[in-house]
Design a protein around this motif. Sequence first.
Motif, mmCIF file in Angstrom:
data_model
loop_
_atom_site.group_PDB
_atom_site.id
_atom_site.type_symbol
_atom_site.label_atom_id
_atom_site.label_comp_id
_atom_site.label_asym_id
_atom_site.label_seq_id
_atom_site.Cartn_x
_atom_site.Cartn_y
_atom_site.Cartn_z
ATOM 1 N N GLY A 1 0.664 -1.329 -0.054
ATOM 2 C CA GLY A 1 -0.055 -0.106 -0.045
ATOM 3 C C GLY A 1 0.697 1.251 0.026
ATOM 4 O O GLY A 1 0.449 2.352 -0.203
ATOM 5 N N THR A 2 2.196 1.187 0.287
ATOM 6 C CA THR A 2 3.007 2.237 0.475
ATOM 7 C C THR A 2 4.360 2.075 -0.444
ATOM 8 O O THR A 2 4.686 2.898 -1.032
ATOM 9 C CB THR A 2 3.509 2.459 1.994
ATOM 10 N N THR A 3 4.865 0.547 -0.402
ATOM 11 C CA THR A 3 6.174 0.432 -1.190
ATOM 12 C C THR A 3 6.044 -0.955 -1.337
ATOM 13 O O THR A 3 5.268 -1.997 -0.927
ATOM 14 C CB THR A 3 7.216 0.755 -0.282
ATOM 15 N N TRP A 4 7.068 -1.299 -2.232
ATOM 16 C CA TRP A 4 7.007 -3.023 -2.585
ATOM 17 C C TRP A 4 7.900 -3.662 -1.169
ATOM 18 O O TRP A 4 8.716 -2.765 -0.651
ATOM 19 C CB TRP A 4 8.019 -3.044 -3.825
ATOM 20 N N THR A 5 7.589 -4.975 -1.252
ATOM 21 C CA THR A 5 8.158 -5.689 -0.258
ATOM 22 C C THR A 5 8.967 -6.851 -0.820
ATOM 23 O O THR A 5 9.287 -6.765 -2.157
ATOM 24 C CB THR A 5 7.186 -6.594 0.779
ATOM 25 N N ALA A 6 9.642 -7.433 0.247
ATOM 26 C CA ALA A 6 10.648 -8.669 -0.459
ATOM 27 C C ALA A 6 9.669 -9.990 -0.947
ATOM 28 O O ALA A 6 10.273 -10.792 -1.533
ATOM 29 C CB ALA A 6 11.465 -9.005 0.544
ATOM 30 N N HIS A 7 8.266 -10.052 -0.581
ATOM 31 C CA HIS A 7 7.496 -11.077 -0.891
ATOM 32 C C HIS A 7 7.511 -11.251 -2.265
ATOM 33 O O HIS A 7 6.804 -10.284 -3.052
ATOM 34 C CB HIS A 7 6.344 -11.113 -0.086
ATOM 35 N N GLU B 1 2.021 -12.784 7.538
ATOM 36 C CA GLU B 1 1.203 -12.801 8.810
ATOM 37 C C GLU B 1 0.065 -13.847 8.692
ATOM 38 O O GLU B 1 -0.966 -13.767 9.358
ATOM 39 C CB GLU B 1 0.783 -11.392 9.076
ATOM 40 N N ASP B 2 -0.032 -14.707 7.463
ATOM 41 C CA ASP B 2 -0.781 -15.819 7.239
ATOM 42 C C ASP B 2 -0.808 -16.776 8.347
ATOM 43 O O ASP B 2 0.363 -17.306 8.730
ATOM 44 C CB ASP B 2 -0.363 -16.567 5.902
ATOM 45 N N PRO B 3 -1.792 -17.033 9.238
ATOM 46 C CA PRO B 3 -1.641 -17.868 10.478
ATOM 47 C C PRO B 3 -1.546 -19.252 9.956
ATOM 48 O O PRO B 3 -1.236 -20.078 11.059
ATOM 49 C CB PRO B 3 -2.930 -17.668 11.177
ATOM 50 N N THR B 4 -1.915 -19.865 8.804
ATOM 51 C CA THR B 4 -1.619 -21.105 8.500
ATOM 52 C C THR B 4 -0.443 -21.654 7.776
ATOM 53 O O THR B 4 -0.104 -22.509 7.597
ATOM 54 C CB THR B 4 -2.697 -21.396 7.540
ATOM 55 N N LYS B 5 0.491 -20.636 7.692
ATOM 56 C CA LYS B 5 1.921 -20.928 7.326
ATOM 57 C C LYS B 5 3.071 -20.100 7.866
ATOM 58 O O LYS B 5 2.789 -19.053 8.234
ATOM 59 C CB LYS B 5 1.714 -20.345 5.355
ATOM 60 N N VAL B 6 4.106 -20.807 7.829
ATOM 61 C CA VAL B 6 5.495 -20.025 8.077
ATOM 62 C C VAL B 6 6.297 -19.774 6.556
ATOM 63 O O VAL B 6 6.519 -20.832 5.756
ATOM 64 C CB VAL B 6 6.242 -20.847 8.914
ATOM 65 N N PHE B 7 6.459 -18.718 6.478
ATOM 66 C CA PHE B 7 7.284 -18.349 5.079
ATOM 67 C C PHE B 7 8.893 -18.432 5.306
ATOM 68 O O PHE B 7 9.476 -18.105 5.939
ATOM 69 C CB PHE B 7 6.922 -17.133 4.519
ATOM 70 N N ASP B 8 9.281 -19.291 4.294
ATOM 71 C CA ASP B 8 10.925 -19.519 4.084
ATOM 72 C C ASP B 8 10.974 -18.600 2.917
ATOM 73 O O ASP B 8 11.217 -19.242 1.518
ATOM 74 C CB ASP B 8 11.324 -20.777 4.007
ATOM 75 N N GLN B 9 11.346 -17.550 2.793
ATOM 76 C CA GLN B 9 11.499 -16.428 1.700
ATOM 77 C C GLN B 9 12.801 -16.956 0.532
ATOM 78 O O GLN B 9 12.756 -16.903 -0.396
ATOM 79 C CB GLN B 9 11.558 -14.947 2.032
ATOM 80 N N ILE B 10 13.854 -17.443 1.374
ATOM 81 C CA ILE B 10 15.117 -17.775 0.925
ATOM 82 C C ILE B 10 14.989 -18.865 0.131
ATOM 83 O O ILE B 10 15.445 -19.079 -1.097
ATOM 84 C CB ILE B 10 16.205 -18.025 1.896
ATOM 85 N N ASN B 11 14.392 -19.838 0.594
ATOM 86 C CA ASN B 11 14.112 -21.285 0.018
ATOM 87 C C ASN B 11 12.709 -21.275 -0.922
ATOM 88 O O ASN B 11 12.724 -22.315 -1.721
ATOM 89 C CB ASN B 11 14.386 -22.445 0.892
ATOM 90 N N LYS C 1 3.462 -20.929 15.162
ATOM 91 C CA LYS C 1 4.612 -20.122 15.012
ATOM 92 C C LYS C 1 5.215 -19.838 16.364
ATOM 93 O O LYS C 1 4.514 -18.949 17.030
ATOM 94 C CB LYS C 1 4.384 -18.962 14.095
ATOM 95 N N PRO C 2 6.248 -20.158 16.522
ATOM 96 C CA PRO C 2 6.735 -19.836 18.009
ATOM 97 C C PRO C 2 7.277 -18.255 17.797
ATOM 98 O O PRO C 2 7.723 -17.818 16.622
ATOM 99 C CB PRO C 2 8.123 -20.434 18.108
ATOM 100 N N GLU C 3 7.212 -17.605 19.044
ATOM 101 C CA GLU C 3 7.569 -16.143 18.811
ATOM 102 C C GLU C 3 9.350 -15.946 18.772
ATOM 103 O O GLU C 3 9.590 -15.200 18.084
ATOM 104 C CB GLU C 3 7.497 -15.599 20.452
ATOM 105 N N PHE C 4 9.831 -16.924 19.340
ATOM 106 C CA PHE C 4 11.345 -16.856 19.152
ATOM 107 C C PHE C 4 11.772 -17.992 18.532
ATOM 108 O O PHE C 4 11.409 -19.332 18.757
ATOM 109 C CB PHE C 4 12.191 -16.677 20.308
ATOM 110 N N THR C 5 12.880 -18.029 17.584
ATOM 111 C CA THR C 5 13.418 -19.362 17.112
ATOM 112 C C THR C 5 14.714 -19.300 16.983
ATOM 113 O O THR C 5 15.311 -18.305 17.233
ATOM 114 C CB THR C 5 13.161 -19.437 15.544
ATOM 115 N N SER C 6 15.805 -20.396 16.881
ATOM 116 C CA SER C 6 16.975 -20.423 17.144
ATOM 117 C C SER C 6 17.599 -20.124 15.671
ATOM 118 O O SER C 6 17.228 -20.761 14.733
ATOM 119 C CB SER C 6 17.278 -21.990 17.439
ATOM 120 N N GLY C 7 18.371 -19.233 15.758
ATOM 121 C CA GLY C 7 19.019 -18.558 14.668
ATOM 122 C C GLY C 7 18.244 -17.966 13.682
ATOM 123 O O GLY C 7 18.437 -17.704 12.587
#
Length: 300
Positions: A24-30, A110-120, A132-138
């Motif tokens: 709505g304001t700028t392009w994202t990395a998605h 923010e889709d509650p049914t998925k976790v996004f791995d943008q790199i892969n 989705k955990p609040e904190f993840t290792s690495g």
Amino acid sequence: MSMTTPPGWYPDPATPTVERWWDGTTWTAHTRQATAPTTAVAALPAPGRGRGRAVALGAGAVVVVAAVVAGVVVIVGGDEEKDPGTAGPTSATTTTSAPTSSSSSSPPDEDPTKVFDQINGITLPVIKGWEKPEFTSGGAPTITTVGEYPCPGATNKQCRHGTVSSLSASGTDAATPEAMAKEDIALAADAFFGDDVFGNWLYGDIQSHKQVAARPAVVAGRTGYLVRWQVTTGKGPGGYVQSLVFPSPTGSESPVVVRFAFDAGADGPPLAAMDEITKGILPIGSATGGGVGSSLTPGS
């Protein structure tokens, strides 16, 4: 009249076969593979170019918007300005319409049914009883079972009954998903049931292991391979670990590793959840796996 473009997926000006998320304001990395043609409004700046500059149109000014990927031409008061790198979703109308039903004011992450791995280029499914955990290792894309409990080997630490994380394969000379999975399984076992980064033995270390599965599997439309171990730990009921390796469904198809760790006790998730999660791993922007090796199915 003010012309604004609502958040949503639009053709990427630099890559016609790809759609990019506009917030709505700028392009994202998605990004995702282009689906169906969309109708957008107003010219948007290209990714990485900021928000562009506004041009005030006085009386008698003429605006010509060329809806081509190569760029747009704006004629203001007879002066022509060409900017081939700033083409975004364009329309000659001043009305606002969302291009697809997937448009939303919330970004894809923010889709509650998925976790996004943008790199892969994949998503991990958040199945029933997982979150989705609040904190993840690495910072690795991760899903876990809901809730924590005192770790069997360190009561001042909290553990999860199930964890699944994805990462890019690295530091290996293995040439196939099968070879990579067989090489990675020991690392996965140590990562989940060995000592943590602070030297805490959360499960009393691994005492022994046995292989319970090794087979091809189709993941996100690509043929991969999985290896599963049952491990016995010094404390607690032990558990199961799995290394799943497959080519990324995007880009250069670099290998992706998804590691699973389940407690073996009564409170641990059923092993069938490993196959359920495997089947639910999809390319970003896709509702189906399909593709290379699709005649195979996880668990075959």
